[in-house]
Design an enzyme around this catalytic site. Structure first.
Site, short mmCIF file in Angstrom:
data_model
loop_
_atom_site.label_atom_id
_atom_site.label_comp_id
_atom_site.label_asym_id
_atom_site.label_seq_id
_atom_site.Cartn_x
_atom_site.Cartn_y
_atom_site.Cartn_z
N ASP A 1 8.11 4.02 -3.64
CA ASP A 1 9.03 4.04 -2.49
C ASP A 1 9.43 5.44 -2.02
OD1 ASP A 1 9.06 1.24 -2.31
OD2 ASP A 1 10.69 1.09 -3.78
N GLY B 1 7.36 7.01 0.07
CA GLY B 1 6.72 7.10 1.38
C GLY B 1 5.29 7.59 1.36
N LYS C 1 -7.72 2.94 -1.56
CA LYS C 1 -6.70 2.78 -2.59
C LYS C 1 -7.26 1.82 -3.63
CE LYS C 1 -1.75 1.94 -3.19
NZ LYS C 1 -0.44 1.87 -2.49
N GLU D 1 -5.14 6.99 -1.74
CA GLU D 1 -3.72 6.89 -2.06
C GLU D 1 -3.53 6.25 -3.43
OE1 GLU D 1 0.32 4.58 -0.54
OE2 GLU D 1 -1.52 4.43 0.64
N ARG E 1 11.03 12.04 4.58
CA ARG E 1 12.41 11.72 4.96
C ARG E 1 13.28 12.98 4.99
NH1 ARG E 1 11.86 7.50 0.63
NH2 ARG E 1 10.74 5.77 1.60
#
Length: 242
Positions: free
Chosen positions: A27, A29, A52, A131, A195
């Protein structure tokens, strides 16, 4: 390269330039930032592909099949035309680490299959962004064969970029992740802070402290809600390695 691979496969792998996106945890991002990375590559005229190994926490279509949510997000944000079924070989419904999701649902991750799919993407795209799941210590499989995220990175011989949340606690998370990766010989090329709020004293200090303590380059600070990566396409592409 291990013995037994054909010259054709090796050439296919060498065609692409590659990077692995790892996070300081879940979490933070990774998928959001990865989408912006592929968007920048595509907009700069570079054929870009996504991969992935395993995705958890996915929803089902009406026919019962699972939608690889992270791959779908990246595809929609970046505008790439890569088929979803090529982006991830292991897709699970339960929102837990892949090792536990496969224990609950079956179909545990096999490194050979992960590598096979990765080779296919590398043969079709010049720039491949892989990823990770969770953080660097994410267990990928723990039944029959023990596989951790770092094993996937090592098998595919990839260098990494680290995605971190810019907020409270990130100094600890970034430094511990970077030091662990160094201790395991995993190449880490820089950090992207997600963020990020320009003018926020704490977040700007977090970036400065992480740079000081790790010695790593800050690749970009991605503002909350950003639709573009504030990084030149050539500079981004230079981070990828064959």
């Amino acid at each position: 390269m291990s013995e037994g691979r054909t010259d054709g496969i090796e050439k296919g792998l060498r065609k692409a330039k590659k990077i692995f996106i790892v996070g300081t945890g879940t979490d933070v991002g990774k998928t959001y930032v990865t989408g912006l990375i592929l968007k920048k590559l595509r907009e700069s005229g570079r054929p870009a592909g996504y991969y992935k190994a395993a995705m958890s926490g996915n929803v089902r279509r009406s026919d019962g099949t699972l939608v690889p949510g992270d791959a779908l997000h990246v595809k929609e944000v970046s505008g790439i035309h890569q088929p979803l079924e090529q982006m991830c070989p292991y897709v699970y419904e339960h929102a837990v680490s892949p090792h536990l999701a496969s224990r609950l649902e079956g179909n545990p991750v096999a490194l050979d299959m992960v590598e096979k799919g990765f080779r296919e993407v590398c043969r079709e795209y010049d720039y491949v962004t892989m990823e990770g799941s969770g953080g660097i210590l994410c267990p990928v499989c723990f039944d029959g064969t023990e596989i951790w995220l770092e094993d996937v990175i090592a098998r595919l011989e990839l260098s990494c970029l680290l995605v971190a949340d810019a907020g409270l606690g990130t100094i600890n998370n970034v430094v511990l992740t970077a030091e662990y990766m160094r201790s395991r010989g995993i190449p880490l090329k820089g950090i992207l802070f997600n963020r990020f709020h320009p003018g926020n004293v704490m977040e700007e200090d977090n970036v400065r402290m992480c740079r000081h303590r790790t010695g790593l380059k800050v690749i970009a600070c991605v503002e909350e809600g950003a639709e573009e990566l504030a990084l030149d396409g050539d500079a981004l592409a230079a981070l990828y390695e064959e």
